[in-house]
Each structure stands twice: as C-alpha cells, then as structure tokens.
Design a protein around this motif. Structure first.
Motif, short mmCIF file in Angstrom:
data_model
loop_
_atom_site.label_atom_id
_atom_site.label_comp_id
_atom_site.label_asym_id
_atom_site.label_seq_id
_atom_site.Cartn_x
_atom_site.Cartn_y
_atom_site.Cartn_z
N LYS A 156 -30.93 10.94 -16.15
CA LYS A 156 -30.49 10.30 -15.98
C LYS A 156 -30.85 8.68 -15.61
CE LYS A 156 -27.98 13.69 -14.36
NZ LYS A 156 -26.27 13.93 -13.98
N ILE A 157 -31.97 8.69 -16.17
CA ILE A 157 -32.93 7.36 -16.27
C ILE A 157 -33.43 7.63 -17.54
CG2 ILE A 157 -32.82 6.75 -13.18
CD1 ILE A 157 -35.61 7.99 -13.87
N LYS A 158 -33.80 5.67 -17.80
CA LYS A 158 -34.51 5.72 -18.81
C LYS A 158 -35.49 5.42 -18.62
CE LYS A 158 -30.00 4.50 -21.20
NZ LYS A 158 -29.22 3.80 -22.17
N ASN A 159 -36.10 4.86 -17.70
CA ASN A 159 -37.29 4.05 -16.67
C ASN A 159 -38.14 4.70 -15.93
OD1 ASN A 159 -39.38 2.46 -16.42
ND2 ASN A 159 -38.72 1.08 -17.77
N LEU A 160 -39.20 5.05 -15.84
CA LEU A 160 -40.03 5.95 -15.05
C LEU A 160 -40.58 4.75 -13.75
CD1 LEU A 160 -41.72 8.70 -16.49
CD2 LEU A 160 -39.72 8.84 -14.79
N TYR A 161 -40.26 3.96 -14.16
CA TYR A 161 -40.88 2.51 -13.46
C TYR A 161 -42.05 2.63 -12.50
CZ TYR A 161 -36.33 1.39 -14.63
OH TYR A 161 -34.97 0.50 -14.53
N LYS A 162 -43.23 3.24 -13.09
CA LYS A 162 -44.71 3.91 -13.26
C LYS A 162 -45.21 2.49 -12.18
CE LYS A 162 -45.48 8.32 -15.09
NZ LYS A 162 -45.66 8.95 -14.14
N GLU A 163 -44.87 1.05 -13.17
CA GLU A 163 -45.89 0.16 -12.99
C GLU A 163 -45.27 -0.48 -11.46
OE1 GLU A 163 -42.10 -1.71 -15.30
OE2 GLU A 163 -43.05 0.48 -14.99
N TYR A 164 -44.18 0.11 -10.05
CA TYR A 164 -43.27 -0.28 -9.19
C TYR A 164 -44.67 -0.08 -8.39
CZ TYR A 164 -40.48 -3.31 -11.79
OH TYR A 164 -39.70 -4.68 -12.56
N GLY A 165 -44.86 -0.08 -7.17
CA GLY A 165 -45.48 0.18 -6.33
C GLY A 165 -44.83 1.11 -4.80
N LEU A 166 -45.23 1.56 -3.74
CA LEU A 166 -44.48 2.44 -3.12
C LEU A 166 -43.19 1.36 -2.24
CD1 LEU A 166 -44.70 4.74 -0.88
CD2 LEU A 166 -46.19 3.61 0.84
N PHE A 167 -43.47 0.02 -2.61
CA PHE A 167 -42.58 -0.37 -1.22
C PHE A 167 -41.29 -0.74 -2.41
CE2 PHE A 167 -46.16 0.01 0.94
CZ PHE A 167 -45.47 -0.09 2.76
N GLN A 168 -41.60 -0.88 -3.72
CA GLN A 168 -40.46 -1.15 -4.58
C GLN A 168 -39.86 -0.25 -5.60
OE1 GLN A 168 -43.26 -2.88 -4.54
NE2 GLN A 168 -42.72 -4.45 -2.88
N ARG A 169 -40.80 0.48 -5.64
CA ARG A 169 -40.07 1.72 -7.18
C ARG A 169 -39.20 2.36 -6.78
NH1 ARG A 169 -43.70 6.73 -9.61
NH2 ARG A 169 -42.90 6.91 -11.31
N LEU A 170 -38.55 2.52 -5.81
CA LEU A 170 -37.51 3.71 -5.63
C LEU A 170 -36.36 2.84 -5.73
CD1 LEU A 170 -35.73 6.37 -4.55
CD2 LEU A 170 -36.11 5.80 -1.99
N THR A 171 -36.18 1.69 -5.67
CA THR A 171 -36.04 1.30 -5.78
C THR A 171 -35.02 1.00 -7.20
OG1 THR A 171 -36.05 -0.77 -3.28
CG2 THR A 171 -34.74 -1.79 -5.00
#
Length: 363
Positions: free
Chosen positions: A83-98
């Motif tokens: 469903k997504i192509k990136n896990l966005y691990k570099e983003y923190g608690l207040f941005q990752r879900l966005t």
C-alpha cells in the motif's frame, strides 16, 4: 431520532440535572492529586475544568512510546501489503503518520479503527492520583468506562475534525442519568492551531440530551447544531463557547453531556491525545450490552486489581464492525469504513459510506 432514545413522560423530555450540577460528598481525607474546592465548584457549575501540570513528562513518555510503536506496526502492515513504498522511519512521532497518510489516504482512520489499548494507557487510566480526582466527582465506587479513544488528528485531516456533540449521544439512554467524567489528555501542547478543544460551558445544567444528527461530512461522527444548543440546552452561543488550550502534562476534564468539539489542526504536527472515562460500576454503562467497564475502586476501600484480561477480551470496534457492517470481505484490514450503534440512534441527514454501511447492515 427513534422514540426509544429520549425518555419521555406525558410528552415531556425527562432531564437529569442533579448528577451534573450537584457536588457529591467529598472524601474525608486528603489524597495526592485531589482538586481544590474552587476547581470542583467550577466543574459542576460550568461542566468542564482545565487541569494543568498534573502529569510529569516521565509519566506520559510511555504513552508517546506506545503510540510510536502503533505507528510502526501500521507502517509495516501497509508496506508489506504494497500500500505504501516507504516506511518513513526517519520521521518522528509528530510527522510519521502524516507521511503514511500522504501515500495511503485514511491511514489515520486505520490507526483509530484498529487501536488496542497498550499498557501505558492502562497505567494512566488507573493512575492513583487521577482516580483521587475522579472520586471527588462520582464517589468511591469507580470503574473505567468501556469507551476510550486515541485520537489520530493529523494536519488538515477532515476525517478527524470532530463536530459539536455530547458524549452520551454515542451511548444508549441508560447513560443519561449519571455522570461519566472524561479526561482528555494530549501528548503535546495543544492550541487553536493544532486542534485543541472547545466546550459550550453551562450546556450540562439542564441535564438534557440535545437532538443530534448523523453523520457529519464524510465521517462517522454525530453532530449537534448550534441552533439546538441554543434552543434546547439554553446555551448562549455568543458568550458560552470557550476555547481550551491544554499544555502538555495537563488535561481537560468534562462531563458526558457538556457539548464540545475539536478545532481543525492547521499546524505541521499530529495532535495526539487520548480520552478516558469513568463512572460508578453500579450504573448502566449505556453501551448496548457490548461490553462492561473495568473496576478500579469500590467503597469498601479494599485494594482492587483491575481485571485487564477480561476487559481486553472484548474489542468493541470489532464487535461493532461484525454487527453493524457486514463486510463483503471480512479480511479487508485496509477498509476505512466505521459504523456502530450510535448511527441508528439519530436521524441520518447526511448519507456517506459509513451511514450506508450501517443502513445496509440493519436491513
């Protein structure tokens, strides 16, 4: 609204002002965390209270960590399913879900829909200092109400803009006659930019439920119009609507019949929060027979060990989905439709996929 939803006698709606406006007998001993008398007075007079500097950062950090773990699990679930192509691990608690939501619209709804109560939330729920506050509001018999929520309010998400409502509008009428206090606990400083709460003070004084409609915009939320608030609940819209920013470490305390809503989040950060509720275990939970609460204290004063195993054995949202949304594909873990018994309690004035799913299931 169905005839069963508002108790009437001789054509007159029955109101219950006493539980919401009369202060119960206060504990005879002083306990940690207790509110001042002036705060108790304000809660019962206005229907809400801002409590600041209650929790230390180290008390709330486990909750932040638990939320981060939930986001991690969701990210991997979406990634593994393509469903997504990136896990966005570099983003923190207040941005990752966005960032997840940018790739998969409705990621925040999935997290809201499939959340499980982590130990960190349970520890806050039965925090001794917090229970000492609750005792001042409802007495020594205390149970956790089965309705709790973690709010996934991502920036500019219409799905998480909760309109005016009274909490008991989601419950059955058995909840109208007793106080169910809620603590709304944010995990960052909240303000008008990131979606803090608004309350309609004094909206509880009649002990009355206003007539809601369903459902707001493209959501599953019930809606209470400002006209109804003025005409039926005696609220002065010009003077009684109060914006209540809450600093991290504090919480908003309010009753189950005070009208409230959340503002839009136009910041760059996710406004994470939880809402937890309590009531006397001697009262009806108003929860359609789906689940009961979890006992925290009783008037004998004996030490109570919460029966978490029993409480967690019932996943209310799964029960709702199976009963009120008979999905064609039961294993579709990425469906963002939410339905439940509250939809059938009020006039459906705005059709959307959530109401249609409920109506189809009812038929």
């Amino acid at each position: 609204m169905s005839s069963a939803d508002m108790k009437e006698q001789n054509g007159t709606t029955v109101c219950y002002p006493e539980p919401y406006t009369k202060i119960p007998p206060q504990p005879s001993e002083t306990k940690p965390g207790q509110l001042q008398q002036s705060q108790i007075d304000k809660f019962f007079k206005e229907g809400y209270l801002v409590v600041e500097d209650f929790f230390k950062p180290e008390e709330l950090q486990p909750c932040r960590d638990a939320i981060a773990e939930m986001v991690e699990l969701l990210a991997n679930k979406l990634y593994d399913a393509g469903k997504i192509k990136n896990l966005y691990k570099e983003y923190g608690l207040f941005q990752r879900l966005t960032k997840l939501e940018e790739e998969f619209k409705g990621a925040n709804i999935l997290l809201f829909k499939h959340q499980k109560m982590p130990k960190a939330f349970r520890d806050i729920w039965c925090n001794e200092r917090l229970l000492n506050v609750v005792e001042q509001l409802i007495g020594p018999d205390i149970a956790g109400h089965p309705v709790w929520n973690m709010r996934t309010k991502t920036p500019n998400s219409k799905a998480m803009d909760v309109p005016w409502h009274q909490d008991s509008g989601y419950f059955s009428e058995e909840s109208y006659d007793h106080l169910i206090p809620t603590a709304w606990i944010p995990f960052l400083d909240t303000n008008e930019q990131n979606g803090c709460m608004q309350v309609a003070r004094y909206g509880h004084k009649l002990g009355k439920m206003g007539k809601h409609t369903c459902c707001h915009s493209d959501t599953w939320f019930i809606d209470l119009s400002e006209d109804v608030m003025e005409q039926d609940l005696d609220i002065n819209i010009k003077n009684d609507l109060v914006t209540v920013p809450i600093p991290y470490g504090g919480f908003l305390l309010f009753s189950n019949i005070i009208p409230h809503r959340s503002l839009k989040n136009v910041s760059n950060d996710i406004r994470w929060s939880i809402d937890l509720r309590w009531q006397s275990p001697k009262e009806d939970y108003g929860f359609y027979g789906i689940a009961e609460g979890v006992l925290f204290r009783d008037s004998t004063g004996e030490k109570i060990t919460p029966d978490w195993e029993k409480f967690l054995s019932v996943d209310r949202k799964e029960v709702w989905q199976k009963k009120y949304f008979k999905q064609v594909v039961e294993t579709d873990h990425f469906d963002t439709t939410i339905t439940g018994p509250w939809i059938g309690r009020w006039d459906i004035t705005n059709e959307n996929k959530h109401t249609q799913a409920f109506t189809k299931s009812a038929q």
